[in-house]
Write a protein that holds these residues in place. Structure first.
Motif, PDB file in Angstrom:
ATOM      1  N   MET A   1       0.775  -1.062   0.186  1.00 28.58           N
ATOM      2  CA  MET A   1      -0.130   0.472   0.144  1.00 28.58           C
ATOM      3  C   MET A   1       0.954   0.989  -0.492  1.00 28.58           C
ATOM      4  O   MET A   1       1.768   1.342   0.651  1.00 28.58           O
ATOM      5  CB  MET A   1      -1.364  -0.030   1.465  1.00 28.58           C
ATOM      6  CG  MET A   1      -2.072   1.516   1.619  1.00 28.58           C
ATOM      7  SD  MET A   1      -2.964   1.487   2.809  1.00 28.58           S
ATOM      8  CE  MET A   1      -4.044  -0.235   2.544  1.00 28.58           C
ATOM      9  N   LYS A   2       0.810   2.557  -1.209  1.00 27.14           N
ATOM     10  CA  LYS A   2       1.626   3.442  -1.092  1.00 27.14           C
ATOM     11  C   LYS A   2       1.041   4.423   0.042  1.00 27.14           C
ATOM     12  O   LYS A   2      -0.071   4.583   1.204  1.00 27.14           O
ATOM     13  CB  LYS A   2       1.316   3.971  -2.220  1.00 27.14           C
ATOM     14  CG  LYS A   2       2.321   2.726  -3.414  1.00 27.14           C
ATOM     15  CD  LYS A   2       2.887   3.688  -4.521  1.00 27.14           C
ATOM     16  CE  LYS A   2       3.829   2.989  -5.176  1.00 27.14           C
ATOM     17  NZ  LYS A   2       4.074   4.020  -6.387  1.00 27.14           N
ATOM     18  N   SER A   3       1.446   5.161   0.573  1.00 28.11           N
ATOM     19  CA  SER A   3       1.825   6.586   1.115  1.00 28.11           C
ATOM     20  C   SER A   3       2.009   7.874   0.356  1.00 28.11           C
ATOM     21  O   SER A   3       3.168   7.871   0.081  1.00 28.11           O
ATOM     22  CB  SER A   3       2.374   6.406   2.303  1.00 28.11           C
ATOM     23  OG  SER A   3       2.141   6.990   3.860  1.00 28.11           O
ATOM     24  N   PHE A   4       0.693   8.845   0.901  1.00 28.49           N
ATOM     25  CA  PHE A   4       0.859   9.830   0.386  1.00 28.49           C
ATOM     26  C   PHE A   4       0.890  11.020   1.581  1.00 28.49           C
ATOM     27  O   PHE A   4       0.081  10.816   2.304  1.00 28.49           O
ATOM     28  CB  PHE A   4      -0.305   9.486  -0.742  1.00 28.49           C
ATOM     29  CG  PHE A   4       0.002   8.866  -1.611  1.00 28.49           C
ATOM     30  CD1 PHE A   4       1.591   9.293  -2.627  1.00 28.49           C
ATOM     31  CD2 PHE A   4      -0.380   8.045  -1.608  1.00 28.49           C
ATOM     32  CE1 PHE A   4       1.544   8.869  -3.739  1.00 28.49           C
ATOM     33  CE2 PHE A   4      -0.307   8.079  -3.134  1.00 28.49           C
ATOM     34  CZ  PHE A   4       0.718   7.542  -4.326  1.00 28.49           C
ATOM     35  N   LEU A   5       1.699  12.390   0.998  1.00 25.86           N
ATOM     36  CA  LEU A   5       1.372  13.231   2.260  1.00 25.86           C
ATOM     37  C   LEU A   5       0.687  14.503   1.327  1.00 25.86           C
ATOM     38  O   LEU A   5       1.271  14.441   0.160  1.00 25.86           O
ATOM     39  CB  LEU A   5       2.493  13.312   2.656  1.00 25.86           C
ATOM     40  CG  LEU A   5       3.150  15.072   3.156  1.00 25.86           C
ATOM     41  CD1 LEU A   5       2.132  14.953   4.151  1.00 25.86           C
ATOM     42  CD2 LEU A   5       5.048  15.693   3.832  1.00 25.86           C
TER      43      LEU A   5
END
Length: 214
Positions: free
Chosen positions: A1-5
């Protein structure tokens, strides 16, 4: 799962957050104003109130842990530049920064942005392409001048196959998928026979697409 700010929760930040959530991504959102965060709480992993022009605030977020950071600060272009630069200094893997004008894009790229996003310009262009032809229903630009477009097949193609028309060589387009009754059939073979009531997802240069949709 990718993580973004996502930094800056204006209109673009809201739409981006919802879209990333639908892709099952982990999202942290940040804004100086609490009221801009509240309606997004069901969609995100965490939400922070803070001034991201302050390096110490950004350091507290463990910037290197995110797959990408989005800068969508709308109130001050100077703040956008500063945050973009700080993110790269802190080891951000990829930084996407929002711009309204080409001159802003140039400065953002010089300050470390990996890619510049033009939400209003891109949206306007997409609508303009769609409404300028009765045979174009949607479009996505993938590089300068090249698009994936949803088009209506020409009547003279009906009953003929991709191979019979020598489609790719004759029209300089690739058929990525066929859309029939809202169902998508990717990568049709050479024996696919064109028929009425279907749409095609084609990849090619805008000039070549316009030639077949006139």
């Amino acid at each position: 799962m990718k993580s973004f700010l996502i930094i800056g929760m204006g209109s673009f930040g809201h739409h981006l957050c919802r879209s990333l959530e639908r892709q099952n991504c982990e999202i942290m959102i940040v804004d100086e104003r609490q009221e801009y965060l509240e309606d997004m709480l069901p969609y995100v992993t965490s939400a922070k109130i803070g001034d991201c022009t302050n390096p110490e605030v950004l350091r507290s977020f463990d910037i290197t842990s995110f797959d990408a950071c989005f800068v969508s600060v709308g109130s001050s272009f100077q703040n956008s530049l500063q945050i973009t630069s700080l993110l790269k200094e802190l080891g951000a893997k990829k930084v996407y920064s929002k711009a309204d004008e080409d001159i802003q894009a140039k400065f953002l790229l010089r300050n470390g942005a990996d890619e510049v996003i033009y939400p209003e310009k891109d949206g306007a262009e997409r609508i303009a392409i769609r409404v300028s032809s009765d045979n174009i229903f949607d479009s996505i630009e993938i590089s300068e001048g090249y698009y994936i477009m949803e088009i209506q097949p020409r009547r003279e193609w009906f009953g003929k196959t991709i191979q019979e028309l020598n489609f790719r060589k004759k029209y300089r387009l690739n058929i990525m998928a066929v859309k029939r009754d809202k169902e998508l059939f990717p990568m049709p073979g050479l024996n696919y026979e064109f028929s009425e009531g279907e749409h095609l997802m084609v990849l090619g240069h805008i000039d070549d697409i316009r030639k077949v949709t006139k």
